[in-house]
Design an enzyme around this catalytic site. Structure first.
Site: not given
Ligand SMILES: Cc1cc2nc3c(=O)[nH]c(=O)nc-3n(C[C@H](O)[C@H](O)[C@H](O)COP(=O)(O)O)c2cc1C
Length: 323
Positions: A21, A106, A205, A228
């Site tokens: 998300p 968050c 992550g 993400g």
């Molecule tokens: C632009 C942005 C918006 C995000 N919005 C949410 C969200 O609405 N809900 C949530 O649980 N995490 C949110 N996250 C966190 C991501 O879901 C994820 O946990 C985090 O980016 C780590 O994963 P990654 O390294 O694959 O990006 C957001 C991250 C980013 C960069």
């Protein structure tokens, strides 16, 4: 390591690659695009339950999903168990998602200041109450997404409570809230959570390519991977990782024109689902032009535009001129 099947609640997914998300990113159009590239499950942007309950409800959640958007999870953010239940019942009735996920990770001040997101991690009893309230009230399976707590025992305590309260799955982003996005995702501590629980645990992550996906699966032993940031402007990542996990070798590098073709597909989906917003298009246009020659000039031009149609025309003409 081969792609595994993942079961969340009653839903058996063909694989275990999930789109995270992400606020302002994972709208319906982007989720549909990731699905075309093989995302097994996608999650909505977080939906704030106070806003949902205060606004005109139907219009607030208009366009959140569509019949072809399956399987998917709706993520809610809130801290009051009764309000979360009320909001969850509304989205359950309207969209029948495969899972309703609660944001407990968050770290943004505007969210934690209201006691939501990662602020919940300081209140284990409230977390237990929220998940119990939802699992009692809903037909839909409930899941949660957390960050680490800094001390492994604390993270495990929260994870155990979430399982005990009836959650069907747990996603763990391997950073603490204080870290925001600094450092790297702690796979060892995600593994400790996986070893502690019986419900599916999804690792999140820093999964940014084939190797990091394989390493995360191997080191954590988790049931699924949630991707993400690496999917922003790059939905093809799901196809690439899936192919690698299934075949042990990589697909050929994508042509640069793919990014712009994918942006075109995104725009078409945005138009089809009446989601046109110039701010959103500008953001996605930035991500979809990352790394492309001449992208800086295209971005500069895009920044000067406020009209969604003008942005799409500019991108389309740059696409034809350059690639
Ligand atoms: C632009 C942005 C918006 C995000 N919005 C949410 C969200 O609405 N809900 C949530 O649980 N995490 C949110 N996250 C966190 C991501 O879901 C994820 O946990 C985090 O980016 C780590 O994963 P990654 O390294 O694959 O990006 C957001 C991250 C980013 C960069």
């Amino acid at each position: 390591m081969r792609l595994k099947k993942l079961k969340i609640g009653r839903t058996e997914l063909p694989g275990n690659l999930l789109l995270a998300p992400m606020a302002d990113v994972t709208n319906l159009a982007f989720r549909l695009l990731c699905r075309q590239y093989g995302a097994d499950m996608t999650y909505t942007e977080m939906i704030n339950v106070d806003a949902l309950l205060n606004e005109s409800r139907k219009s607030f959640i208009r366009g959140v999903s569509s019949p072809e958007d399956r399987p998917f999870g709706i993520q809610l953010v809130g801290s009051c168990p009764e309000k979360l239940r009320e909001a969850a019942l509304i989205v359950e009735e309207e969209y029948r998602p495969e899972v309703i996920d609660i944001n407990m990770g968050c770290p943004a001040k505007c969210i934690t200041g209201a006691g939501c997101g990662s602020a919940l991690l300081n209140s284990p009893e409230l977390i237990y109450e929220i998940i119990s309230e939802l699992t009692d009230a809903l037909k839909t399976p409930v899941s949660a997404k957390i960050r680490l707590l800094g001390r492994e025992e604390k993270t495990l305590e929260i994870a155990r409570l979430i399982e005990k309260a009836g959650a069907s799955a747990l996603t763990v982003h391997g950073r603490t809230a204080a870290q925001m996005y600094s450092g790297s995702s702690n796979l060892i501590e995600i593994k400790a959570v996986k070893n502690e629980l019986s419900i599916p645990v999804i690792a999140n992550g820093d999964i940014r390519d084939e190797e990091s996906a394989e390493r995360t699966l191997e080191l954590t032993g988790c049931d699924g991977l949630m991707i993400g940031r690496a999917a922003m402007g790059n939905p093809v990542i799901f196809r690439r990782i899936r192919y690698y996990l299934e075949n042990g070798e990589k697909l050929e590098a994508d042509k640069q024109s793919r990014q712009l073709e994918d942006f075109e597909k995104y725009v078409t989906l945005i138009e089809e689902h009446n989601l046109l917003s110039s701010i959103n298009l500008r953001m996605h246009a930035h991500w979809f032009t990352r790394g492309l020659p001449g992208s800086r000039q295209v971005r500069e031009k895009i920044n000067g535009l406020t009209d969604g149609k003008a942005i799409t025309e500019l991108m389309r003409s740059s696409c034809q001129e350059k690639y």
